[in-house]
Scaffold this active site. Structure first.
Site, PDB file in Angstrom:
ATOM      1  CG  HIS A  71      -8.596  -1.307   2.012  1.00 56.01           C
ATOM      2  ND1 HIS A  71      -7.600  -2.262   2.102  1.00 56.01           N
ATOM      3  CD2 HIS A  71      -9.022  -1.096   3.280  1.00 56.01           C
ATOM      4  CE1 HIS A  71      -7.441  -2.603   3.376  1.00 56.01           C
ATOM      5  NE2 HIS A  71      -8.297  -1.915   4.096  1.00 56.01           N
ATOM      6  CE  LYS A 112       4.662 -11.430   6.410  1.00 62.48           C
ATOM      7  NZ  LYS A 112       3.861 -11.171   7.615  1.00 62.48           N
ATOM      8  CB  SER A 369       4.065  -1.990  13.202  1.00 58.22           C
ATOM      9  OG  SER A 369       5.147  -2.894  13.226  1.00 58.22           O
TER      10      SER A 369
END
Ligand code: GLU
Length: 478
Positions: A71, A112, A369
Site C-alpha cells: 500500500h 521481512k 531507518s
C-alpha cells in the site's frame, strides 16, 4: 467471502497469531471483508535456496524475503539470521512491519527477510558470501532497491551485514544515484545515521516512560506514576535489550532482572548494566555475576520473578499459556516481535495488565531507518546545512538579550543556548516525538471505545484504518 490461503494459516502458527490479533481488532473497524483480507494477506513470498562452498564441500542455504503489503513503497523490514527461521515466521514478521510502520506514520509497506543459519557457526568470510549471494538473489527478482524493498538489521544481523548488502547492490547497479538507500542500519562511515543502533532500545524505553507517566492508568494497577522506582526485568542482552536497559536506567527505573539464553540473574536493588555486560563478555555467561542475589539456570524462570515491568527483548512466543500464570509484572513492554501469544495476552488483559504491543513498542528502529533512508536520498547529513546558521542566529539573540537586560550569562549557559543541533540530536528528537505521539494516538483510540480491550487492539484498529485509507486513495477500493 473466503479468506485467502495465507490469512487462513493455522491458529498455532506465528502468522496465525498475528492474523488472530488482526481479526479481533478488525471487528472495531467498518471496512469490507475483501479489503480486510487484502490488508491481512502477504502479497509476495519469495523463497529461495543457494549453495555456498564450505570446507571441502557445499552447503545449501534456505532463505526468504516476504513483502507483506504494497500500500506504500518501498516495503521495509529487517533480515533475520537464525536457525529457527521459517516461512511462517518471516510472513508474521513482515505483517507486523506493515502495522508497525502505519502506527508510527513511517511511509513504508511491511517486509521481512530470513536466512536459515546460526551465524555463530560460520566464519566471517562465509557470512559475507551468504549475505552477498542473498542480496544478488533479491536483485535478480527485483526484491531490493531504494524504491522497492529496503532491508535492515534484525535478530542475528547488524551493521556489518548491511554494509555487504549496500556494497553488493551498488556494484550491481553502477551509476544509480540513490543506491545506498537500498538498505538501512549501515555503519556511519557508509552513510548510515547517528543513533540507529540505539534506536530500537531507546524507543522501547520511551514507550515505557510514556505509559508509566499516565497516573490514571497506573492507579488502576496499584502503581504510582513515573519511572522512578519501577522494577524491571529485561529478557535479552543483545542490541535491543542492552539499549533498553541503558535508557530505562537513565530514565530512573531499577533493572532488577536480566535473562539470556544461558540463564537469568536477579537483584532486588538493581543490576549494574555495564558490569553485567563486561562479566558476560569475559566469562561467556551472565551466570556467576557477583552482583546477583539469585540466579536461575533455567532462563524462563527469570521472567517469573517479582517486578513491575517485564520487557521481552529477544524472540517470539516467550509468554505463553504455560507460563502466564506465573508472570508477576503488571506491564509487559514487547521489545521483541510477537513475544506474547494471543491466549497469554488474553489472560494478562483479564488480570488488568497493560501490554505495550510490539508493533508500537519496538518501532523506534524502523523510525530511525526511515530517517537514514531520507538522508541517503537527500545525500546530506541532517544538520549540515543549518547547524552553523542556527548557532549564529542564537548568538545574535543572546547578545541582544544580554545587552538589553544587562544580565551576562556564564560560558556554560551561553553554549547551551547557542548550540545548533547535531545529527544525533535531530534523530533522537524525531524518534522521541514519534514514540510519544504514537502512544497517545493508540491510547486515544482505546479510550474512545470501551469495547477495545487494550493497546494492541487499539494499535491494530489504528493501523488497519491507515492502510485501508491508502488502498482507498489508490482507487483500489471505492
Ligand atoms: N528489524 C527491525 C524491526 O523489526 C528494523 C526494521 C527496519 O529498520 O527496517 O523493526
Amino acid at each position: 467471502m473466503a479468506k485467502s490461503i495465507d490469512a487462513a494459516h493455522s491458529d498455532t502458527s506465528f502468522f496465525g497469531d498475528v492474523c488472530q490479533f488482526f481479526d479481533h481488532a478488525a471487528q472495531f473497524t467498518s471496512h469490507p471483508e475483501g479489503l480486510l483480507d487484502q490488508i491481512r494477506s502477504c502479497n509476495s513470498v519469495y523463497r529461495f535456496r543457494f549453495p555456498i562452498r564450505r570446507g571441502n564441500g557445499f552447503e545449501v542455504i534456505d532463505a526468504w524475503r516476504v513483502e507483506h503489503s504494497h500500500h506504500k513503497s518501498p516495503t521495509k523490514g529487517g533480515i533475520r539470521y537464525s536457525e529457527m527461521v521459517n516461512e511462517d515466521e518471516v510472513m508474521a514478521l513482515a505483517a507486523l512491519m506493515t502495522y508497525k510502520c502505519a502506527i508510527v506514520n513511517v511511509p513504508f509497506g511491511g517486509a521481512k527477510g530470513g536466512i536459515k543459519i546460526n551465524p555463530k557457526e560460520y566464519t566471517t568470510a562465509e557470512l559475507e558470501t551468504i549475505t552477498r549471494r542473498y542480496t544478488v538473489e533479491l536483485i535478480k527478482k527485483n526484491f531490493i532497491g531504494p524504491a522497492i524493498d529496503v532491508p535492515a538489521p534484525d535478530y542475528g544481523s547488524g551493521e556489518r551485514e548491511m554494509s555487504w548488502i549496500a556494497d553488493t547492490y551498488q556494484t550491481m547497479n553502477p551509476g544509480q544515484l540513490d543506491a545506498l538507500g537500498c538498505v538501512t542500519g549501515k555503519p556511519l562511515a557508509l552513510h548510515g545515521i547517528a543513533g540507529r543502533k540505539e534506536a530500537t532500545g531507546r524507543g522501547v524505553a520511551i514507550s515505557i516512560r510514556e505509559c508509566v507517566d499516565i497516573a490514571e492508568d497506573m492507579k488502576k494497577m496499584g502503581l504510582t506514576a513515573g519511572m522512578s522506582g519501577k522494577r524491571v526485568i529485561v529478557q535479552g542482552l543483545g542490541n535491543v535489550g542492552y539499549h533498553t536497559i541503558k535508557y530505562l536506567i537513565e530514565f530512573g527505573a531499577t533493572v532488577v532482572g536480566i535473562c539470556e539464553y544461558e540463564g537469568a540473574i536477579y537483584n532486588s536493588s538493581g543490576l549494574n548494566l555495564d558490569e553485567v555486560f563486561t562479566h558476560r563478555k569475559m566469562t561467556g555467561s551472565i551466570l556467576g555475576f557477583p552482583g546477583a542475589q539469585k540466579e536461575f539456570k533455567n532462563s524462563a524462570e527469570g521472567l517469573e520473578q517479582d517486578c513491575d515491568i517485564l520487557v521481552p527483548a529477544a524472540l517470539e512466543n516467550q509468554i505463553t499459556i504455560s507460563n502466564v500464570a506465573n508472570i508477576k509484572a503488571k506491564i509487559i513492554a514487547e521489545a521483541a516481535n510477537g513475544p506474547t501469544t494471543p491466549e497469554a495476552a488474553e489472560v494478562l488483559m483479564n488480570r488488568g495488565c497493560i501490554i505495550i504491543p510490539d508493533m508500537y513498542c519496538n518501532a523506534g528502529g524502523v523510525t530511525v531507518s526511515y530517517f537514514e533512508w531520507l538522508k541517503n536520498l537527500s545525500h546530506v547529513a541532517f544538520g549540515r546545512m543549518d547547524k552553523r546558521y542556527e548557532e549564529n542566529a542564537n548568538l545574535n539573540l543572546v547578545n541582544m538579550v544580554e545587552k538589553t537586560t544587562g544580565v551576562t550569562l556564564d560560558a556554560v549557559q551561553r553554549s547551551l543556548i547557542i548550540k545548533g543541533a547535531t545529527e544525533l540530536e535531530l534523530v533522537n528528537s524525531g524518534l522521541e516525538d514519534t514514540m510519544i505521539r504514537s502512544y497517545h494516538e493508540i491510547r486515544d483510540v482505546q479510550m474512545a471505545n470501551p469495547k477495545i480491550d487494550g493497546l494492541r487492539t487499539a494499535a491494530f484498529v489504528s493501523s488497519i484504518d491507515k492502510v485501508a485509507i491508502s488502498y482507498m486513495n489508490m482507487g483500489i477500493w471505492p
